[in-house]
Design a protein around this motif. Structure first.
Motif, PDB file in Angstrom:
ATOM      1  N   GLY B 332      30.483  44.132  51.770  1.00 43.25           N
ATOM      2  CA  GLY B 332      30.893  42.942  51.082  1.00 43.25           C
ATOM      3  C   GLY B 332      32.227  42.471  51.650  1.00 43.25           C
ATOM      4  N   GLU B 333      32.980  43.457  52.173  1.00 43.36           N
ATOM      5  CA  GLU B 333      34.242  43.014  52.611  1.00 43.36           C
ATOM      6  C   GLU B 333      34.354  41.837  53.502  1.00 43.36           C
ATOM      7  N   VAL B 530      23.529  34.715  53.052  1.00 46.86           N
ATOM      8  CA  VAL B 530      22.190  34.623  53.361  1.00 46.86           C
ATOM      9  C   VAL B 530      21.884  35.769  54.341  1.00 46.86           C
ATOM     10  N   TYR B 531      22.585  35.363  55.347  1.00 44.41           N
ATOM     11  CA  TYR B 531      22.529  36.218  56.621  1.00 44.41           C
ATOM     12  C   TYR B 531      22.751  37.730  56.518  1.00 44.41           C
ATOM     13  N   GLU B 532      23.378  38.148  55.578  1.00 46.37           N
ATOM     14  CA  GLU B 532      23.602  39.452  55.069  1.00 46.37           C
ATOM     15  C   GLU B 532      22.618  39.960  54.609  1.00 46.37           C
ATOM     16  N   MET B 540      22.316  42.065  49.250  1.00 48.03           N
ATOM     17  CA  MET B 540      23.605  41.247  49.374  1.00 48.03           C
ATOM     18  C   MET B 540      24.801  41.737  48.549  1.00 48.03           C
ATOM     19  N   TYR B 541      25.760  42.112  49.000  1.00 48.60           N
ATOM     20  CA  TYR B 541      26.861  42.588  48.138  1.00 48.60           C
ATOM     21  C   TYR B 541      27.666  41.532  48.074  1.00 48.60           C
ATOM     22  N   ARG B 542      28.658  41.576  46.782  1.00 45.86           N
ATOM     23  CA  ARG B 542      29.568  40.391  46.655  1.00 45.86           C
ATOM     24  C   ARG B 542      30.721  40.205  47.504  1.00 45.86           C
ATOM     25  N   PRO B 543      30.721  39.189  48.087  1.00 42.96           N
ATOM     26  CA  PRO B 543      31.714  38.980  49.271  1.00 42.96           C
ATOM     27  C   PRO B 543      33.274  39.183  48.428  1.00 42.96           C
ATOM     28  N   HIS B 544      34.346  39.934  48.979  1.00 41.00           N
ATOM     29  CA  HIS B 544      35.497  39.997  48.579  1.00 41.00           C
ATOM     30  C   HIS B 544      36.466  40.155  49.290  1.00 41.00           C
ATOM     31  N   VAL B 545      37.602  39.891  48.952  1.00 45.88           N
ATOM     32  CA  VAL B 545      38.774  39.931  49.884  1.00 45.88           C
ATOM     33  C   VAL B 545      39.738  40.922  49.455  1.00 45.88           C
ATOM     34  N   VAL B 565      26.511  45.265  44.430  1.00 40.16           N
ATOM     35  CA  VAL B 565      25.528  44.353  44.915  1.00 40.16           C
ATOM     36  C   VAL B 565      25.459  43.068  43.914  1.00 40.16           C
ATOM     37  N   MET B 566      25.638  41.953  44.832  1.00 39.73           N
ATOM     38  CA  MET B 566      25.282  40.697  44.064  1.00 39.73           C
ATOM     39  C   MET B 566      24.026  40.285  43.698  1.00 39.73           C
TER      40      MET B 566
END
Lengths: 416, 677
Positions: B332-333, B530-532, B540-545, B565-566
């Motif tokens: 999710g990076e 969604v594509y992840e 789907m991992y939670r996106p994060h910065v 995992v989101m």
């Protein structure tokens, strides 16, 4: 000491030696040794007997103490000029010397002239060209040419003492008729009411209390006095209530009313009138046992305490010298006042007695009022602390008052 | 002085003189004896013992009076100076001492390789004591020296937000010449000094501006929030503090903000500083390490800007904005997050001017402050088709082997409601996998119709929501949008002012929804996730910065972000295979021109184009891809507003990003003109 006292009585002095109780013992002792004992029955005048040492010592120490305090105030307060304070002391010494040499007994029969003087003194500040306004009061005059300012009402305090003592002494300790009592009260009202027009409530109160003490000691009946006091309290209450009620005439100015309100609850207005009181209390309390030392007063030195060299000088003293310094001040005042009362008890002349009563009361009341307002047990008034507060008028008058006491001693034997 | 006054004074003085003379020489005369109603005084000597006794008791009373005064004063002084002295001492101390806070440096923001994205630079600041305003000459000289209007200098000095005793900043970033002049003329500039303060600095310029965000003076709302006790942030702000206002600066404010130092001073009653006392050193904030790869970020931004400029050059005049994101599907990076147009965060340093703010928030500048990756909402267009396929397969609307015939024009809801496929020539007979590959609308119209008449008319919406549409991803950035998945209930409410016919859900709504047009709104980040999920078979991992936080103390203890995992979506493997194959087909089968751009990559890619109908002349183009196909690692998405079909703009951006990742730049020159969607 008891032996000495008895011995003294045996010498045949007319002085009443039984004293005022144990608190007078010390002063009796000193008097016996220094003054009374040395007084020869022949009436021959010996130099040291012409000075009443028990009263002189505390007075001199008080003036010195005051000079130290004002010196420390002068370090941080620009207006507190130490040389000017010394000048006030010098003027006071001159006044005291003159009144000490002067046979005060002459004044007993000059009540009319004293009354006229009183009235003139009260009216001086209203003379155009002389009047000078300071601190919201018109009670000041600016003496032309010299350019010095002076507060005539301060001097009027002493004149009033002589006036009331002169009048009261004529009854020889017992006022028989209500008419005489009321007449005395009437005379007292003249300077009191005049001073209220300036307006200077503080000095007016001193004159009222001093005069009342003289009248009481002159022999007024207790019931009359109680009724009078009751009447004054009722009138005072009425004045305050009227001033606080919208729509009615306001005899008290708003600032005077505020001071009373703040006295009742200092937290009402910590930035305004309550602020001064709060700062004074902080200064006194933070002094602790030994004080912060000369020049280290943070409250007075950094300007938090207003009027630190005049009205609130006791707070400065208490902050710098702590509880020890405060006790020393009270002890010196105690010595001054009690030696005066003891002297009043010893001498014969009712006029002299009443003059001494006036002086003792004046000092007691000013002490109560000035110290009391710094520690929150009296409302704020602009009454200076005798011998300490910066100000030539007060200094001149207070040292002269010491001279008045000395004059009574000095002339105790001479034929009237 | 008027003569009358002089006369009055003279008369008064004469009167006083006469009185003095009378007192001194008038003894013995009894003419002035006041009439007390009966002649001579009654005093007759000391023989009247009763009055003597009376005097004595009265004097005793006076003694009691004076004694009790002294006693009361003593008692009160005892309690004040001995008993409660400490409380008064505290009050005296608080009276005279003030605390000035000294600013702490904010933490830096680094990219995943430790490259500085935001740091602090020293800034020479002219500061002045508050009483400088009283000296007009000094103020004028200072204003001339700095080159500021005198009024502005005055305003800055009078600004007491930093505390009454603090030194007031007059001008930031002054030149060495000004510093030297002030130092050389200390006698003129009393109360003025130069301090080295820190300002936010952006070594990479505008890079990742919307992700980084900017700082600004704390707002009154933030002040209120920080002072309320239930606030989760432990930082108590003071008015005038610089805090994060957007992006990472805002999100990780608690970490970046240092701990202010304190300087205790002694003041007088007017607030002038008399002396300095103890101080506590400020402690700078922690460094934040982002998952962003600055090289990839730069490639994404450059490609996006280049493509938008190129499209506008082709006459697509409404094309000004777009965005691109790259993410590591295994954790999710976020590796790159570009949004165009962009802005320079340095305009916010030292307070943004109102002109700058106006131009940044103006419509004509196309909202550069907006991070379109997370806040931009667009119809997903054809990129939704894999989800529509899952819905159809799961709800039994279609099977993996169902086929449809596309003539280019579809009249499933009757002749009056005919709809075109994007390819008016038609795709012939197609199944779902082929339908995804060629993005055949007719296949999905049929699916939509099937849903419209099925027992699960909201099966599409349920599926979309299951995959995370319509709700925030929870990325660690502020102002994320949640998008919108339209339902009959929503439509009825939303169009409340229309007549009931147009409020009611129609078959056309479902066929719009199934191809991602109409009222459906998604953010680029949602589609990326969604594509992840598709690439990773539902995980789907939670996106994060945020990658980690480095403490400034000592060697720097590091706190690392733990991927979470989101969402985990379960789909049958057979369905996933159909979609995977369909998406791979998009890259390698749909159009030769498109394929050419990916055959020069060493990895196999799967992806999808999309072209959302807009109110303007050009559609908003989408392109989302993941790679490698067999063992997915990266997912990349791009959206270009009003720039034409996805294959015309967004595809190039995605290819450039993949090219940067695999160090294989796109060398193909062919341009897709087929209009594939």
């Amino acid at each position: 000491m008891a032996r000495q006292t008895r011995q003294n009585s045996a010498q045949g002095a007319k002085v009443n030696e039984k004293g005022l109780g144990s608190f007078s013992a010390f002063y009796s002792h000193i008097m016996n040794r220094r003054g009374m004992a040395a007084r020869p029955s022949t009436g021959k005048h010996i130099a040291r007997s012409s000075v009443y040492i028990p009263q002189l010592i505390p007075a001199v120490l008080l003036v010195a103490y005051g000079a130290v305090v004002i010196y420390s105030a002068s370090l941080s307060i620009a207006e507190a000029s130490f040389p000017r304070h010394l000048l006030g002391i010098a003027m006071g010494l001159v006044g005291a010397f003159l009144i000490w040499r002067y046979d005060y007994r002459t004044l007993q029969n000059m009540t009319t002239a004293l009354l006229v003087t009183d009235v003139i003194l009260m009216f001086l500040p209203k003379v155009p060209g002389l009047s000078y306004t300071a601190l919201g009061m018109t009670g000041w005059i600016k003496i032309p040419i010299i350019g010095m300012t002076f507060q005539p009402s301060e001097l009027a305090k002493l004149v009033t003492i002589y006036l009331m003592a002169g009048l009261g002494a004529q009854y020889n300790g017992k006022i028989d008729t209500l008419r005489d009592y009321l007449k005395l009260c009437g005379f007292l009202c003249v300077p009191f009411l005049l001073i209220l027009t300036q307006p200077d409530l503080g000095t007016g109160l001193i004159i009222l209390v001093t005069g009342a003490a003289i009248i009481i000691c002159a022999g007024a009946k207790r019931s009359w006095v109680l009724v009078t006091i009751g009447g004054i309290v009722a009138l005072g209450a009425l004045v305050v209530v009227m001033s606080m009620t919208p729509g009615m005439p306001h005899p008290l100015k708003q600032y005077q009313l505020n001071r009373l309100i703040v006295f009742a609850d200092p937290s009402v207005d910590p930035a305004g009138d309550g602020y001064n009181l709060q700062q004074a209390k902080i200064a006194v309390g933070s002094g602790g046992l030994l004080g912060k030392g000369i020049g280290h007063a943070t409250q007075a030195g950094s300007g938090f305490l207003p009027e630190a060299h005049t009205d609130f000088v006791f707070a400065l003293l208490a902050e710098e010298f702590g509880f020890v310094g405060s006790v020393l001040l009270l002890a010196l005042f105690g010595g001054l006042i009690f030696s005066t009362i003891i002297l009043a008890n010893k001498i014969e002349s009712p006029f002299g007695k009443l003059v001494l009563v006036g002086c003792a009361t004046m000092w007691s009341f000013q002490l109560l009022q000035n110290v009391g307002m710094c520690i929150g047990i009296m409302p704020i008034t602009g009454i200076p602390l005798p011998f300490v507060s910066f100000g030539s008028s007060s200094m001149l008058v207070q040292i002269t008052a010491v001279g008045m006491v000395q004059s009574v001693w000095h002339h105790k034997l001479k034929a009237g | 002085m008027s003569p009358i006054v002089v006369i009055i004074i003279v008369l008064a003085l004469v009167l006083i003189g006469l009185l003095i003379a009378f007192f001194l020489f008038g003894r013995g005369e009894s003419r002035f004896t006041f009439d007390i109603g009966g002649g001579a005084p009654r005093a007759s000597g000391g023989s009247d013992m009763s009055s003597e006794g009376g005097f004595k008791s009265r004097l005793f009373g006076l003694g009691i009076f004076s004694g009790s005064i002294i006693g009361v004063l003593l008692a009160r002084l005892w309690t004040m100076q001995l008993v409660s002295s400490s409380s008064y001492s505290e009050q005296a101390e608080s009276n005279r001492s003030r605390t000035i806070s000294t600013a702490a440096a904010r933490g830096r923001i680094l990219d995943r390789n430790g490259k500085e994205l935001v740091n602090n630079r020293a800034s020479l600041t002219v500061v002045a004591k508050s009483d400088v305003v009283d000296d007009e000459i000094e103020m004028r000289l200072l204003a001339n020296l700095i080159g500021m209007p005198e009024m502005a200098v005055k305003r800055n000095i009078e600004d007491s937000t930093g505390g009454a005793q603090s030194l007031r900043p007059v001008a930031v970033d002054v030149s060495r010449r000004v510093v030297a002049f002030i130092d050389a003329h200390q006698s003129v500039f009393t109360g003025v000094s130069v301090e080295e303060r820190t300002q936010r600095h952006y070594p990479q310029g505008t890079l990742a501006a919307q992700v980084l965000g900017y700082t600004g003076t704390v707002s009154s709302d933030q002040l209120k929030k920080s002072s309320s006790s239930d606030s989760k942030s432990s930082i108590a702000y003071e008015s005038g503090d610089v805090v994060g206002q957007a992006g990472v600066e805002y999100e990780y404010e608690n970490v970046l903000q240092g701990v202010k130092g304190e300087q205790k001073v002694y003041v007088d009653a007017s607030g002038n500083v008399l002396s300095y006392s103890s101080s506590v050193e400020p402690q700078s904030g922690s460094d934040v390490v982002l998952t962003i790869d600055s090289a990839l970020q730069k490639a994404a931004e450059d490609s996006l800007a280049k493509r938008i400029a190129a499209l506008r050059k082709q006459g697509r005049t409404d094309c000004h904005a777009g965005c691109a994101i790259a993410m590591d599907v295994t954790n999710g990076e976020i590796l790159a997050m570009a949004s165009a147009p962009t802005y320079s965060p340095s305009v916010f340093v030292g307070g943004i001017s109102s002109d700058d703010w106006k131009s940044l928030s103006d419509d004509s500048s196309h909202y550069p402050l907006m991070n379109r990756c997370i806040a931009g909402q667009y119809p997903s267009a054809s990129t939704i088709k894999p989800l529509s396929s899952f819905a159809a397969l799961n709800y039994g609307i279609a099977t993996t082997s169902s086929t449809y015939y596309c003539s280019g024009y579809w009249t499933g809801f009757g002749k009056g409601f005919g709809q075109y496929c994007w390819d008016h020539a038609g795709h012939g007979t197609v199944n779902i996998q082929r339908g995804i590959t060629v993005s055949c609308d007719v296949v999905f119209y049929e699916i939509g119709k099937g849903f419209f008449y099925s027992k699960h008319p909201e099966g599409l919406q349920d599926t979309y929501k299951k995959w995370g549409l319509g709700s925030k991803t929870g990325i660690d950035l502020p102002s994320e949008s949640e998008g919108r998945v339209p339902t009959p209930e929503w439509k009825y409410k939303y169009y409340a002012s229309s007549d009931s016919d147009s409020r009611t859900w129609q078959g056309g709504d479902t066929t719009n929804l199934v191809i991602g047009q109409g009222d459906l709104l998604v953010t680029p980040l949602q589609m990326l996730c969604v594509y992840e999920g598709i690439a990773c078979d539902g995980t789907m991992y939670r996106p994060h910065v945020l990658k980690s936080v480095k403490s400034p103390l000592g060697d720097g203890s590091v706190v690392t972000y733990e991927p979470q995992v989101m969402r985990k979506v379960t789909e049958k493997q057979a369905y996933l295979d159909v979609v995977h194959a369909g998406l791979k087909g998009v890259i390698y089968e749909e159009s030769e021109a498109q394929t050419e751009h990916f055959t020069n990559l060493s990895v196999t890619v799967a992806g999808k184009t999309g072209s959302a109908q807009t109110s303007k002349s050009q559609p908003t183009g989408w392109f989302i891809a993941y790679a490698p196909y067999d063992k997915p690692k990266y997912v990349v998405a791009s959206v270009i507003e009003y720039g034409g079909y996805g294959s015309e703009g967004a595809m190039y951006v995605v290819r450039d990003i993949l090219g940067q990742i695999y160090n294989q730049p796109d060398t193909a020159t062919s341009v897709d003109n087929s209009g594939v969607q």
